[in-house]
Design a protein around this motif. Structure first.
Motif, PDB file in Angstrom:
ATOM      1  N   SER A  91     -18.807  40.095 -38.276  1.00  0.00           N
ATOM      2  CA  SER A  91     -17.392  40.043 -38.586  1.00  0.00           C
ATOM      3  C   SER A  91     -16.706  39.232 -37.498  1.00  0.00           C
ATOM      4  N   LEU A  92     -15.755  38.411 -37.889  1.00  0.00           N
ATOM      5  CA  LEU A  92     -15.056  37.545 -36.944  1.00  0.00           C
ATOM      6  C   LEU A  92     -13.586  37.929 -36.852  1.00  0.00           C
ATOM      7  N   GLN A  93     -12.968  37.556 -35.754  1.00  0.00           N
ATOM      8  CA  GLN A  93     -11.534  37.721 -35.561  1.00  0.00           C
ATOM      9  C   GLN A  93     -10.843  36.423 -36.002  1.00  0.00           C
ATOM     10  N   PRO A  94      -9.555  36.477 -36.340  1.00  0.00           N
ATOM     11  CA  PRO A  94      -8.855  35.255 -36.754  1.00  0.00           C
ATOM     12  C   PRO A  94      -8.987  34.112 -35.742  1.00  0.00           C
ATOM     13  N   GLU A  95      -8.917  34.413 -34.460  1.00  0.00           N
ATOM     14  CA  GLU A  95      -9.028  33.381 -33.428  1.00  0.00           C
ATOM     15  C   GLU A  95     -10.382  32.681 -33.480  1.00  0.00           C
ATOM     16  N   GLN A  96     -11.422  33.431 -33.799  1.00  0.00           N
ATOM     17  CA  GLN A  96     -12.762  32.861 -33.902  1.00  0.00           C
ATOM     18  C   GLN A  96     -12.906  32.004 -35.158  1.00  0.00           C
ATOM     19  N   VAL A  97     -12.374  32.481 -36.283  1.00  0.00           N
ATOM     20  CA  VAL A  97     -12.443  31.713 -37.530  1.00  0.00           C
ATOM     21  C   VAL A  97     -11.729  30.371 -37.351  1.00  0.00           C
ATOM     22  N   LEU A  98     -10.540  30.411 -36.766  1.00  0.00           N
ATOM     23  CA  LEU A  98      -9.785  29.181 -36.559  1.00  0.00           C
ATOM     24  C   LEU A  98     -10.507  28.256 -35.574  1.00  0.00           C
ATOM     25  N   GLY A  99     -11.076  28.824 -34.522  1.00  0.00           N
ATOM     26  CA  GLY A  99     -11.841  28.020 -33.569  1.00  0.00           C
ATOM     27  C   GLY A  99     -13.028  27.335 -34.220  1.00  0.00           C
ATOM     28  N   LEU A 100     -13.728  28.047 -35.084  1.00  0.00           N
ATOM     29  CA  LEU A 100     -14.858  27.453 -35.805  1.00  0.00           C
ATOM     30  C   LEU A 100     -14.398  26.356 -36.762  1.00  0.00           C
ATOM     31  N   ALA A 101     -13.269  26.564 -37.416  1.00  0.00           N
ATOM     32  CA  ALA A 101     -12.733  25.536 -38.315  1.00  0.00           C
ATOM     33  C   ALA A 101     -12.452  24.257 -37.538  1.00  0.00           C
ATOM     34  N   HIS A 102     -11.907  24.410 -36.335  1.00  0.00           N
ATOM     35  CA  HIS A 102     -11.600  23.241 -35.513  1.00  0.00           C
ATOM     36  C   HIS A 102     -12.880  22.579 -35.002  1.00  0.00           C
ATOM     37  N   ARG A 103     -13.774  23.386 -34.459  1.00  0.00           N
ATOM     38  CA  ARG A 103     -14.969  22.845 -33.809  1.00  0.00           C
ATOM     39  C   ARG A 103     -16.009  22.317 -34.800  1.00  0.00           C
ATOM     40  N   LEU A 104     -16.316  23.093 -35.821  1.00  0.00           N
ATOM     41  CA  LEU A 104     -17.381  22.703 -36.748  1.00  0.00           C
ATOM     42  C   LEU A 104     -16.942  21.694 -37.803  1.00  0.00           C
ATOM     43  N   PHE A 105     -15.684  21.776 -38.214  1.00  0.00           N
ATOM     44  CA  PHE A 105     -15.232  20.958 -39.335  1.00  0.00           C
ATOM     45  C   PHE A 105     -14.158  19.948 -38.956  1.00  0.00           C
ATOM     46  N   GLY A 106     -13.809  19.884 -37.658  1.00  0.00           N
ATOM     47  CA  GLY A 106     -12.821  18.911 -37.205  1.00  0.00           C
ATOM     48  C   GLY A 106     -11.419  19.164 -37.724  1.00  0.00           C
ATOM     49  N   ALA A 107     -11.131  20.379 -38.117  1.00  0.00           N
ATOM     50  CA  ALA A 107      -9.825  20.721 -38.689  1.00  0.00           C
ATOM     51  C   ALA A 107      -8.744  20.728 -37.615  1.00  0.00           C
ATOM     52  N   ARG A 108      -7.528  20.574 -38.052  1.00  0.00           N
ATOM     53  CA  ARG A 108      -6.347  20.736 -37.205  1.00  0.00           C
ATOM     54  C   ARG A 108      -5.445  21.800 -37.828  1.00  0.00           C
ATOM     55  N   THR A 109      -6.044  22.719 -38.495  1.00  0.00           N
ATOM     56  CA  THR A 109      -5.341  23.795 -39.195  1.00  0.00           C
ATOM     57  C   THR A 109      -4.544  24.646 -38.215  1.00  0.00           C
ATOM     58  N   ASP A 110      -3.297  24.944 -38.574  1.00  0.00           N
ATOM     59  CA  ASP A 110      -2.486  25.901 -37.821  1.00  0.00           C
ATOM     60  C   ASP A 110      -2.777  27.288 -38.372  1.00  0.00           C
ATOM     61  N   GLY A 111      -2.847  28.289 -37.503  1.00  0.00           N
ATOM     62  CA  GLY A 111      -3.164  29.646 -37.946  1.00  0.00           C
ATOM     63  C   GLY A 111      -2.134  30.667 -37.511  1.00  0.00           C
ATOM     64  N   TYR A 112      -1.964  31.688 -38.343  1.00  0.00           N
ATOM     65  CA  TYR A 112      -1.038  32.785 -38.077  1.00  0.00           C
ATOM     66  C   TYR A 112      -1.662  34.092 -38.535  1.00  0.00           C
ATOM     67  N   THR A 113      -1.321  35.169 -37.871  1.00  0.00           N
ATOM     68  CA  THR A 113      -1.686  36.490 -38.383  1.00  0.00           C
ATOM     69  C   THR A 113      -0.437  37.169 -38.915  1.00  0.00           C
ATOM     70  N   LEU A 114      -0.612  37.882 -39.990  1.00  0.00           N
ATOM     71  CA  LEU A 114       0.444  38.699 -40.576  1.00  0.00           C
ATOM     72  C   LEU A 114      -0.109  40.121 -40.584  1.00  0.00           C
ATOM     73  N   GLY A 115       0.380  40.957 -39.683  1.00  0.00           N
ATOM     74  CA  GLY A 115      -0.081  42.339 -39.576  1.00  0.00           C
ATOM     75  C   GLY A 115       0.897  43.274 -40.256  1.00  0.00           C
TER      76      GLY A 115
END
Length: 176
Positions: A91-115
């Motif tokens: 299981s991953l945390q949002p920060e890890q998912v976003l980091g992987l998107a940037h590192r593995l896929f070259g994304a520049r996606t902005d991320g937010y959490t809604l709790g």
């Protein structure tokens, strides 16, 4: 020619069989019914590696989950991507998912959490508390209003329609 609308991925996660832990998937289900243009909605029990690939295909990703404590009805904050993830992670945390998107896929996606603030988590039942339902309704309205404004990326500079305190990029904000 109309301006390009950003693409948004809403990832609602949690366990609907554990009362308010199902607030993330409930948000996903309700937002999907809205049929908002440019918004992709997904739901699952937890975040995983495949979510990084999905996030990489969007301008913005919103990780929606239940919050066991904190502000009511919900918090909304920017996610700062992290680079390291262990190989044994199920299981991953949002920060890890976003980091992987940037590192593995070259994304520049902005991320937010809604709790979304929940109240009952320790029983087995597929239902939400009345307080959780009220907070869910506020979160759905927030997503709809932000989408109508045209940009989640610009959202931190905007105040809520109710005139409450504005959202800050680096802080958690309550919307009432």
């Amino acid at each position: 020619m109309s301006p390009r609308r950003e693409t948004v991925l809403l990832l609602g996660f949690g366990n609907p069989g554990r009362l308010d832990d199902g607030l993330g998937p409930a948000l996903a289900a309700q937002v999907e019914l809205l049929g908002l243009p440019g918004m992709t909605v997904q739901s699952d029990y937890q975040l995983c590696l495949e979510d990084a690939e999905a996030a990489a295909r969007h301008d913005v990703v919103i990780f929606a989950d239940a919050a066991t404590s904190g502000v009511e009805p919900f918090s909304f904050r920017r996610v700062v991507p992290v680079a390291s993830v262990g190989f044994s992670t199920h299981s991953l945390q949002p920060e890890q998912v976003l980091g992987l998107a940037h590192r593995l896929f070259g994304a520049r996606t902005d991320g937010y959490t809604l709790g979304i603030r929940g109240y009952a988590f320790n029983e087995y039942e597929e239902s939400l508390t009345e307080q959780g339902k009220a907070n869910l309704a506020a979160a759905v309205a927030f997503i709809r209003e932000a989408h109508e404004q045209g940009s989640f990326i610009e959202l931190p500079a905007m105040g809520p329609a109710s005139g409450q305190a504005t959202t800050s990029v680096d802080t958690v904000t309550s919307r009432t």
